[in-house]
Design an enzyme around this catalytic site. Structure first.
Site, PDB file in Angstrom:
ATOM      1  N   GLU A  68      52.878   4.549   0.925  1.00  0.00           N
ATOM      2  CA  GLU A  68      53.255   5.612   1.786  1.00  0.00           C
ATOM      3  C   GLU A  68      52.221   6.241   2.297  1.00  0.00           C
ATOM      4  O   GLU A  68      52.573   7.183   3.285  1.00  0.00           O
ATOM      5  CB  GLU A  68      54.193   6.466   0.753  1.00  0.00           C
ATOM      6  CG  GLU A  68      55.381   5.824   0.269  1.00  0.00           C
ATOM      7  CD  GLU A  68      56.270   6.848  -0.631  1.00  0.00           C
ATOM      8  OE1 GLU A  68      55.536   7.920  -0.796  1.00  0.00           O
ATOM      9  OE2 GLU A  68      57.349   6.353  -1.252  1.00  0.00           O
ATOM     10  N   ASP A 109      44.761   2.106 -17.106  1.00  0.00           N
ATOM     11  CA  ASP A 109      44.194   1.728 -18.267  1.00  0.00           C
ATOM     12  C   ASP A 109      45.454   0.907 -18.858  1.00  0.00           C
ATOM     13  O   ASP A 109      46.435   1.250 -19.050  1.00  0.00           O
ATOM     14  CB  ASP A 109      43.852   3.139 -19.154  1.00  0.00           C
ATOM     15  CG  ASP A 109      43.458   3.023 -20.469  1.00  0.00           C
ATOM     16  OD1 ASP A 109      42.280   2.517 -20.544  1.00  0.00           O
ATOM     17  OD2 ASP A 109      44.257   2.959 -21.496  1.00  0.00           O
TER      18      ASP A 109
END
Length: 554
Positions: free
Chosen positions: A265, A221
């Site tokens: 990752e 956001d």
């Protein structure tokens, strides 16, 4: 029991690392989607009960507005705890079950993260208020002495995103006026200081918390607002790129490079999706470099009026902006902040701007519905990913609600001039002939949190599933064809010759989109069959305010 273990990603989803480039992503505003316990507010168990509907619709992922504990001063964008679920919506276990059950159906989950600010009830801010000026706790925020005699003037004259002031003064324990704190939105949403290592470490840990639970990505956001100029200058009349004191500062990219390293990752391509309001195309594209975000919201297209030249200019602008970084564009007609397409396209001013929202704006819903159907096919034919806000697949109009039920701070901070955003957040109608239209159980203890119009009886999922001419049928067919036809989704777009009131382009070698925005029927280019049309042809011609998808022999 979940269909997959929480936190795991089914092998089939791991094997599609580029899923995000052409995904159909459905925005779930939990509070208004489905209420399982009858309290008038949607919840995660309600969403779980409707996963079959979402699978049938043909979506690839769900994007959830903030579902965290919150005082709801701004619809949940004032977060008090990022590692839990608002008790009205359910529990953390409900969220884990939802994520895993959706994955079992091939539907990924994207959650909302609000990094610019937190709730004034968040422990960090409460600690900062208690600690006082100059404390380490206050260093995580933007506390500052006021100007003038006694510090009575705000540190800056910056304007809030919700109109009004951006600074609120605190009160010292002895009752005297204290420091001011910054909030680019409401006073209940104090801005975080992203120069502070605690703030960066906390959000990186939040990402891992949710990635460990199987979410496929985060929507960020107000992504361009995090970094502020510590000198607190006023906004100049002419702002050089990267020099606005609170917007799109160069240092913000360091934040998203760190986030991308964390996302990378994990198995299954965990995506970063930015809410980026940046008018400069080159600076917008900078957020989408290969080591930053995967995609960003395309607000330009959503805000344009129903006009061929305007829409074509927006399509070209967005494709050109994304091309240098090789990122796909996103396409969306509305969201939880924007007037719904059926209403917007039925108005004389069919574009969108927050500043122009007013009560009592005349709307031709029949015209708006026809244009919204055409726009649905147009956006689904464009290259990149497609976002669909809940209820648009039902053709729901904006609801002009009585003033006494409005909750949106945009309404109140405008002095009551702006009707706010509640009109696009009215709970969905699922079945039946009277409210709550299946949104809540039949024996619900409370009415829906916002009132549903009686005329929505004709727009329920149940009613539209039985009507091949309905908006729901159109969306289901469009998404099936989009998935079936290799030319649609990610890829290239080639404009074809057409009248200036039409949008005609080829996707791949054999699919052509024709959108007629003129006032007269138009002939279709050569084709061997029609894949789908938003309205029936008349004498072989495409009527005004209509879109057709054509298949042609290459």
């Amino acid at each position: 029991m979940p269909l997959t273990e929480p936190g795991t990603v089914p092998p089939a989803l791991v094997e599609d690392p580029l899923w995000w480039r052409d995904a159909v992503i459905y925005q779930v505003y939990v509070r208004s989607f489905a209420d399982s316990d009858g309290d008038g507010t949607g919840d995660l168990r309600g969403v779980r009960s409707r996963l079959g509907y979402l699978k049938e619709l043909g979506v690839d992922a769900l994007w959830f507005n903030p579902w965290y504990p919150s005082p709801l001063a701004d619809g949940g964008y004032d977060v008090s705890d990022y590692r839990d679920i608002h008790p009205t919506f359910g529990t953390l276990e409900d969220a884990e079950l939802l994520i895993s059950e959706a994955l079992g159906l091939g539907i990924r989950t994207i959650i909302d993260v609000v990094p610019n600010h937190i709730s004034s009830e968040h422990p960090w801010f409460q600690e900062a208020l208690a600690a006082g000026p100059g404390s380490p706790e206050r260093a995580r925020f933007w506390f500052h002495p006021g100007k003038g005699d006694g510090g009575d003037e705000m540190p800056t004259k910056w304007i809030s995103n919700f109109q009004g002031d951006t600074w609120t003064r605190t009160t010292n324990p002895d009752g005297t006026p204290g420091e001011w704190y910054l909030h680019l939105f409401t006073p209940e949403q104090p801005d975080l200081n992203w120069n502070h290592p605690d703030v960066r470490a906390e959000h990186e840990d939040i990402l891992r918390f949710w990635f460990d639970r199987g979410v496929a990505g985060v929507r960020i956001d107000s992504a361009g607002l995090l970094i502020k100029d510590p000198a607190l200058p006023e906004v100049p009349e002419v702002v050089a790129p990267g020099q606005h004191p609170t917007e799109d500062r160069d240092e913000v990219h360091d934040v998203y490079r760190a986030w991308r390293r964390i996302a990378d990752e994990y198995d299954g391509t965990r995506v970063l999706v930015g809410e980026v309001w940046v008018p400069d195309a080159a600076r917008f594209a900078a957020y989408l470099r290969p080591d930053e975000m995967h995609t960003a919201f395309n607000f330009d297209f959503m805000a344009r009026p129903w006009d061929a030249a305007e829409l074509r200019a927006s399509i070209d602008l967005m494709l050109d902006a994304h091309a240098p970084v090789g990122a796909p564009s996103t396409w969306v007609l509305s969201n939880h902040d924007v007037t719904r397409p059926v209403t917007r396209y039925g108005r004389e001013d069919s574009g969108f701007a927050f500043a122009r929202k007013r009560f009592g704006t005349p709307t031709d819903l029949e015209l708006g519905r026809r244009r919204a159907r055409a726009a649905a096919l147009l956006t689904a034919a464009l290259p990149g990913s497609l976002y669909l806000y809940q209820g648009d697949e039902l053709g729901l109009p904006e609801v002009e609600l009585p003033r006494e039920v409005l909750e949106d701070p945009m309404h109140f901070r405008s002095g009551g001039v702006d009707p706010g955003r509640d009109g696009c957040r009215v709970p969905l109608p699922w079945r039946g002939t009277a409210s709550p239209f299946g949104f809540s159980p039949a024996a619900a203890s409370a009415a829906p949190w916002l009132p549903q119009p009686a005329e929505w009886a004709a727009l329920t999922v149940q009613a539209q599933e039985a009507d091949p001419g309905s908006m729901l049928w159109l969306y289901r067919q469009a998404l099936r064809i989009r998935k079936r036809e290799a030319a649609l989704g990610d890829g290239t777009l080639t404009w074809l010759p057409s009248e200036p009131t039409a949008l005609v382009f080829r996707r791949g070698d054999d699919v052509v989109n024709v959108t007629n925005l003129g006032s007269d029927p138009m002939a279709l280019p050569d084709h061997d069959r029609i894949l789908l049309s938003s309205t029936p042809l008349v004498g072989g011609m495409l009527p005004p305010d209509s879109t057709a998808w054509l298949h042609r022999i290459a």
